[in-house]
Design an enzyme around this catalytic site. Structure first.
Site, PDB file in Angstrom:
ATOM      1  N   LYS A 190     -11.293 -12.433   5.887  1.00  0.00           N
ATOM      2  CA  LYS A 190     -12.397 -11.965   6.706  1.00  0.00           C
ATOM      3  C   LYS A 190     -13.519 -11.518   5.780  1.00  0.00           C
ATOM      4  CE  LYS A 190      -9.681  -7.736   7.629  1.00  0.00           C
ATOM      5  NZ  LYS A 190      -8.303  -8.243   7.566  1.00  0.00           N
ATOM      6  N   GLU A 242     -10.502 -10.452  14.327  1.00  0.00           N
ATOM      7  CA  GLU A 242      -9.533  -9.458  14.775  1.00  0.00           C
ATOM      8  C   GLU A 242     -10.274  -8.266  15.344  1.00  0.00           C
ATOM      9  OE1 GLU A 242      -6.019 -10.281  11.493  1.00  0.00           O
ATOM     10  OE2 GLU A 242      -7.452  -8.671  11.118  1.00  0.00           O
ATOM     11  N   ARG A 250       0.837  -1.201   0.000  1.00  0.00           N
ATOM     12  CA  ARG A 250       0.000   0.000   0.000  1.00  0.00           C
ATOM     13  C   ARG A 250       0.867   1.243   0.000  1.00  0.00           C
ATOM     14  NH1 ARG A 250      -4.618  -1.752   4.481  1.00  0.00           N
ATOM     15  NH2 ARG A 250      -5.272  -3.651   3.387  1.00  0.00           N
ATOM     16  N   THR A 281      -1.446 -10.457  14.020  1.00  0.00           N
ATOM     17  CA  THR A 281      -2.423  -9.811  13.161  1.00  0.00           C
ATOM     18  C   THR A 281      -2.128 -10.171  11.713  1.00  0.00           C
ATOM     19  OG1 THR A 281      -2.732  -7.986  14.695  1.00  0.00           O
ATOM     20  CG2 THR A 281      -3.313  -7.582  12.395  1.00  0.00           C
ATOM     21  N   ASP A 284     -16.226  -1.806   5.068  1.00  0.00           N
ATOM     22  CA  ASP A 284     -15.128  -0.938   4.637  1.00  0.00           C
ATOM     23  C   ASP A 284     -15.011  -0.960   3.124  1.00  0.00           C
ATOM     24  OD1 ASP A 284     -14.164  -3.524   4.378  1.00  0.00           O
ATOM     25  OD2 ASP A 284     -12.123  -2.988   4.958  1.00  0.00           O
ATOM     26  N   SER A 340      -7.968  -1.486   1.329  1.00  0.00           N
ATOM     27  CA  SER A 340      -8.910  -1.820   2.393  1.00  0.00           C
ATOM     28  C   SER A 340      -9.671  -0.603   2.896  1.00  0.00           C
ATOM     29  CB  SER A 340      -8.176  -2.532   3.534  1.00  0.00           C
ATOM     30  OG  SER A 340      -9.093  -3.041   4.469  1.00  0.00           O
ATOM     31  N   HIS A 341      -9.501  -0.250   4.142  1.00  0.00           N
ATOM     32  CA  HIS A 341     -10.246   0.824   4.787  1.00  0.00           C
ATOM     33  C   HIS A 341      -9.580   2.183   4.616  1.00  0.00           C
ATOM     34  CE1 HIS A 341      -7.187  -0.799   7.398  1.00  0.00           C
ATOM     35  NE2 HIS A 341      -7.162   0.332   8.075  1.00  0.00           N
ATOM     36  N   ASP A 367     -13.126  -2.536   0.884  1.00  0.00           N
ATOM     37  CA  ASP A 367     -13.051  -3.785   0.129  1.00  0.00           C
ATOM     38  C   ASP A 367     -13.968  -4.869   0.670  1.00  0.00           C
ATOM     39  OD1 ASP A 367     -11.465  -4.141   2.437  1.00  0.00           O
ATOM     40  OD2 ASP A 367     -10.240  -5.664   1.455  1.00  0.00           O
ATOM     41  N   SER A 397      -9.789  -5.362  14.734  1.00  0.00           N
ATOM     42  CA  SER A 397      -9.900  -4.313  13.725  1.00  0.00           C
ATOM     43  C   SER A 397     -11.110  -4.549  12.810  1.00  0.00           C
ATOM     44  CB  SER A 397      -8.613  -4.244  12.902  1.00  0.00           C
ATOM     45  OG  SER A 397      -8.279  -5.513  12.383  1.00  0.00           O
ATOM     46  N   ASP A 421     -14.270  -6.465   3.578  1.00  0.00           N
ATOM     47  CA  ASP A 421     -13.881  -7.564   4.466  1.00  0.00           C
ATOM     48  C   ASP A 421     -14.076  -7.235   5.943  1.00  0.00           C
ATOM     49  OD1 ASP A 421     -11.772  -5.788   4.698  1.00  0.00           O
ATOM     50  OD2 ASP A 421     -10.197  -7.279   4.423  1.00  0.00           O
ATOM     51  N   ARG A 422     -14.374  -5.975   6.267  1.00  0.00           N
ATOM     52  CA  ARG A 422     -14.578  -5.597   7.663  1.00  0.00           C
ATOM     53  C   ARG A 422     -16.044  -5.296   7.928  1.00  0.00           C
ATOM     54  NH1 ARG A 422      -9.215  -2.581   9.892  1.00  0.00           N
ATOM     55  NH2 ARG A 422      -7.720  -3.543   8.482  1.00  0.00           N
TER      56      ARG A 422
END
Length: 1048
Positions: free
Chosen positions: A876, A863, A484, A836, A767, A584-585, A769, A865, A771-772
């Site tokens: 996730k 997790e 990233r 993590t 989020d 991600s987020h 993508d 997060s 996954d959260r």
């Protein structure tokens, strides 16, 4: 060398060769000092009765220290596939097991690995031949010696990779390694008398009982297997007799002066060459080593190299080596024996590899390569362009279409780059010429006694790969969730291309055939997503990919990609991996963040070994491949796009697929959609799902509107945007502002006055993508740690778990609270605490399927997060967590006539039973990396001093830096977070996040368990511990603030 722990025997041996070097000794053996070897005994004429009793005293050792760098390999050469899916080591292992079965005795087997091959080799045996791996004394490690500056003879240096400063000292190190490791004395004490040694790439060298019996009955201390030289062998070393003492000696090409080259290459004069198949009397070896003070003084071989074998411009060095066959001159009474060519089938060049892989060779019942009878007793002579096919990778590219038939071929000569096919058969004497820069396709069918000039024939056209020069770009190490950086960094010259090429190279080197199956590409829709997809397609084609699955509009959630890899068919199209374009987020847009990660064939993130290889490749990259003329693909419409090469030899298919179909299909098998719909249709139940303009919008609509029949108003911010509508698509109390306010809370999770507005019963957010997840009830926030524990406790209300006999295992990341631990203990689940990173959970999920270990599935993990999931995929899964919570609510609300059991009711019920883990996370985002690293280093250095220390009302029972030993594959992850474990069970944890695009994010985790007092405000419950945490880390001094940007 002493500092590296190298044995005294190896140091003495190196000292001997080094003294030869500095004394001016050239190592040359003049023709005038030697004579040809007279006739030797032929193995085929031996007339002895084989004695199986000798097997009890015999050990078989394979030399396995070579990386095959001369063929472009950077792993054990013996792991190269040589026949179908079998590697050298596969066939060696099968030979050993067959030999033991035939002789009815477990003949001892050993490997001499090098420091470069040990890890890969042992991992291979552990996975495929565990019984051999577990044998006592399987491995002996070859020593290492320093490379020397070619001018000064000082030790060479390589700042980019210090391991390049060392090299194996040649197979002559066998003797020093036997002594230094203690193996020689151990073998002698165990009654072993004879050792048979051969190279791991010579599959014809097996233990021959007749030759062993001959060796034993002659009582020779040392016997070398030789073959008669032919014109093809004239450049190799030969056996000779030293005139001064009539001793057999070995003369290698490096020991021959230019003026003696004619005699050296005269195969009628010097008739025999060393096969490197040696028979050694161990007791006699011990006597000679003792005589010379702990080593054997072997002739020096001086090889000129560069310190970095992949960089011709790096420091010029000499590598001092010795040959084990040269020891023949040290054994008085040493002998030699002529063996048939079947006992000498090494692979030194790509010519040899092509021949062995072809139908000209067969594997017999003893797993030994044998010339196909249809060859008429003579192997085809292969001559590949040495400039084009020096490296195995180039041969792989040339044979992507399969290996042509060579069984009726007498001679094959190829000049230039070509592409061959299994549909081609070479017969007689064939020559292929291509003087163009572009690889040309060899026609299918029979090619007999012909010379083909392919220079001017049609080529690949739009599928023609171009090789673009580049150079390493610093900082391309993938973190726990990929690489990233700021979007403009990725948009910079060659930045994306370098990483993608490094990834393809690593994936192919790991054994994945990218020409088979499909490559998935998709992302969260952030800025630069569509352009990056076109680049990856063009680079994928240039690297051999034949089929792509692209999400419509480039959109695929991270769990959606995992689903496609695992679930989408047909089997012959199954995905071998995926590139996911996401940060991600993190925020999106031209001035914000972009990211890329690679997922493997199990659907999970690339493991540490693969990401390490990717990073290593980015540090040495010199070129990347791309099909510049391939047209951009319209990814806005579902359907197949097939592009055929101009010469018609190959085609590529790019299929644009439905973004959500596979995920919806899978989720409907996991959850009871009927029960969830009954809940959603209750008049007293309302919900809202906020996709935060990320990729989950289409998934939310497909599930809640199309499948569950809800109004579209349930799905808010459901249109993906490349900048997430200017927001920060991170589902927490700080950034999911709109949802949090709708649910009647502020950013600290406190209730707010909504002025009479109706608050939904259930709220959730995703989020960027997908996954959260964040779960909310009416004016109630569920922490991710509590969410994980509650889903685990209610697992049986979800058909996926109940139908498989119930949940078996749970896991949490180390910073996540111990709430799920209490559930695991109560319900007797296997429990794991990992670093993590979802890849650690993936290993546990695949323990049985991939590693043959214990089956921990069905499995739930999470997790702190805001990541939760199960073994249905290897990522996730935000929408999975939402459906899990709706399933729990549905199970508690089966009677519509009764009052609604709320999210808050369920959580309080859980706390009442298990107690409450008061918990919060403070994020300090965008701090300077230098200060953040210094703070972590300070705490790491003080762990011992802090253990036992009293701070405030707490006593630090243990302060440490979390290290994880994976129970599945044994890998070790260090420096995973600084922990302060208090005597009362409270915890303070500090981590640096690897997911930020720029700067650093310090995460501080605070946890205190209360078995009964469950109704305190979180801030009050944790205030004393927070004060202690800030004192321990001194973040104000190191990072200039102690005010977090986000509190969760």
């Amino acid at each position: 060398m002493e500092a590296e722990g190298i044995a005294a025997s190896a140091i003495s041996a190196f000292e001997s060769t080094f003294n030869s070097l500095v004394s001016g000794n050239t190592g040359m053996i003049p023709e005038s000092t030697i004579s040809p070897v007279p006739d030797l005994v032929s193995a085929e004429s031996i007339n002895v009765e084989p004695s199986t009793e000798l097997l009890k005293e015999t050990v078989v050792l394979k030399l396995n220290g070579g990386l095959g760098t001369g063929m472009g390999l950077d792993k054990a050469k013996s792991l190269l596939k040589v026949k179908d899916d079998d590697t050298f080591l596969d066939l060696t292992a099968k030979q050993v097991m067959k030999m033991r079965k035939d002789y009815g005795f477990n003949v001892k087997f050993m490997l001499m690995n090098s420091f470069s091959t040990s890890k890969d080799t042992l991992a291979f045996f552990a996975e495929k031949y565990p019984s051999l791996r577990e044998e006592e004394g399987l491995e002996m490690i070859q020593n290492k010696v320093p490379k020397l500056d070619a001018t000064t003879f000082e030790p060479a240096t390589c700042e980019s990779d210090p391991s390049n400063e060392w090299c194996p000292p040649g197979h002559g190190d066998l003797y020093a390694a036997l002594v230094g490791s203690g193996r020689l004395d151990a073998l002698l004490s165990e009654g072993y008398k004879y050792m048979f040694v051969s190279n791991s790439d010579n599959l014809g060298a097996t233990l021959n009982l007749k030759i062993l019996t001959h060796f034993a009955t002659t009582e020779a201390p040392f016997m070398m297997e030789c073959c008669e030289r032919t014109e093809n062998d004239k450049k190799g070393g030969h056996l000779a007799v030293r005139n001064s003492d009539n001793q057999l000696i070995l003369r290698e090409s490096a020991m021959c002066a230019d003026e003696d080259e004619g005699a050296f290459q005269d195969v009628t004069k010097h008739r025999f060459f060393n096969t490197n198949n040696l028979w050694i009397r161990l007791d006699k070896l011990k006597e000679i080593i003792d005589k010379f003070g702990g080593f054997i003084p072997l002739p020096m071989i001086k090889n000129s190299k560069t310190v970095d074998p992949k960089d011709d411009s790096s420091q010029k060095v000499v590598q001092l080596e010795t040959a084990m066959g040269a020891a023949i001159e040290c054994f008085s009474g040493a002998s030699a024996i002529v063996v048939p060519r079947t006992r000498f089938a090494p692979v030194k060049k790509c010519d040899d590899l092509l021949l062995l892989r072809s139908d000209a060779y067969m594997i017999n019942s003893d797993f030994i390569p044998m010339l196909n009878p249809l060859c008429g007793g003579k192997a085809p002579v292969i001559s590949l362009d040495s400039k084009k096919y020096k490296l195995v990778g180039k041969l792989e590219e040339a044979t992507l279409g399969g290996i042509p038939s060579l069984v009726h071929c007498d001679r094959l000569k190829i000049k230039g780059v070509v592409r061959m096919s299994k549909k081609t058969s070479f017969v007689g004497d064939v020559s292929i010429v291509n003087n163009s820069d572009e690889s040309k396709f060899v026609p299918v069918g029979q090619i007999k006694d012909a010379t083909l000039d392919l220079t001017d024939v049609a080529g690949l056209g739009p599928l023609k790969p171009s090789v673009v020069s580049t150079s390493p770009i610093k900082g391309q190490a993938p973190g726990t969730s990929g690489l990233r950086k700021k979007t403009k960094v990725f948009m910079g010259e060659n930045y994306l291309n370098n990483f993608v090429q490094a990834a393809f190279d690593a994936v192919k080197a790991s054994g994945t055939d990218v020409s088979e199956g499909s490559l998935v590409i998709g992302g969260d829709g952030r800025y630069f997503n569509k352009e990056a997809i076109q680049t990856i397609i063009k680079m994928g084609i240039a690297n051999g990919v034949k089929r792509f699955w692209i999400g419509k509009d480039g959109l695929l959630s991270t769990p959606g990609v995992s689903t496609i890899i695992r679930e989408r068919g047909p089997v012959w199209q199954k995905a071998f991996g995926a590139f996911i374009l996401t940060a991600s987020h993190n925020p999106g847009g031209p001035d914000e963040d972009f990211g890329i990660k690679y997922n493997c064939e199990n659907g999970g993130p690339a493991p540490d070994k693969l990401t390490a290889a990717m990073y290593a490749n980015t540090t040495t990259i010199k070129e990347y491949k791309i099909c510049k003329d391939f047209p951009n693909i319209d990814i806005s419409s579902i359907g197949c796009n097939t592009v055929t090469s101009t010469d018609g030899s190959t085609e590529v298919t790019i299929e644009v697929i439905d973004t959500t179909a596979e995920s919806v299909k899978l989720l409907k098998t996991i959850f009871d959609f009927g029960a969830i719909k009954n809940l959603l249709d209750r008049p007293d139940f309302t919900m809202v799902y906020d996709s935060m303009h990320g990729v989950n919008g289409p998934y939310a609509k497909a599930i809640f509107v199309d499948e569950l029949g809800q109004d579209e108003s349930v799905c808010v911010n459901a249109v993906p945007k490349d900048d997430f509508n200017g927001g920060h698509a991170d589902p927490n109390l700080t950034y999911a502002k709109e949802l949090v306010a709708t649910m009647g809370l502020d950013k600290k999770g406190h209730k707010i006055d909504v002025g009479g507005a109706k608050i939904p019963s259930f709220g959730a957010a995703a989020d960027g993508d997908g996954d959260r997840n964040m779960i909310l009830g009416t004016q109630f926030f569920v922490t991710p740690s509590d969410s994980l524990a509650i889903i685990a406790a209610y697992a049986d209300v979800i058909p996926f778990f109940k139908s498989q006999g119930g949940l078996k295992g749970v896991a949490r990341s180390m910073p996540t609270s111990g709430a799920v631990d209490l559930v695991a203990k109560d319900l007797n689940f296997d429990l794991f605490e990992t670093p993590t990173g979802w890849k650690y959970f993936g290993n546990l999920m695949d323990s049985k399927a991939l590693y043959g270990g214990k089956d921990y599935t069905p499995f739930i993990c999470g997790e702190e997060s805001f990541g939760t999931g199960s073994n249905h995929v290897r990522e996730k899964d935000g929408i999975w967590a939402v459906l899990a919570w709706l399933s729990i609510l549905a199970s508690e609300n089966t009677d519509a006539a009764k009052p609604l059991v709320t999210v808050e009711d369920i959580v309080i019920k859980h706390w009442t039973k298990y107690g409450r883990n008061y918990y919060c996370r403070w994020d300090f985002e965008g701090v300077e990396k230098v200060g953040a690293n210094a703070m972590m280093d300070k705490m790491r250095a003080e762990t011992a001093a802090n253990t036992g220390k009293v701070v405030g009302k707490y006593t630090i029972a243990t302060a440490d830096d979390f290290t994880y030993v994976d129970p599945v594959d044994g890998s070790v992850a260090k420096k995973q977070g600084i922990r302060f474990l208090m005597s009362d069970g409270s915890r303070i944890v500090f981590r640096l996040s690897g997911t930020a695009g720029s700067g650093a994010t310090v995460r501080m985790y605070i946890e205190q368990y209360e078995p009964e007092n469950i109704s305190m405000p979180v801030a009050d419950a944790l205030q004393d511990l927070i004060t202690v945490a800030l004192e321990l880390c001194d973040i104000k001094n190191f990072c200039g603030t102690e005010t977090p940007t986000v509190i969760t």
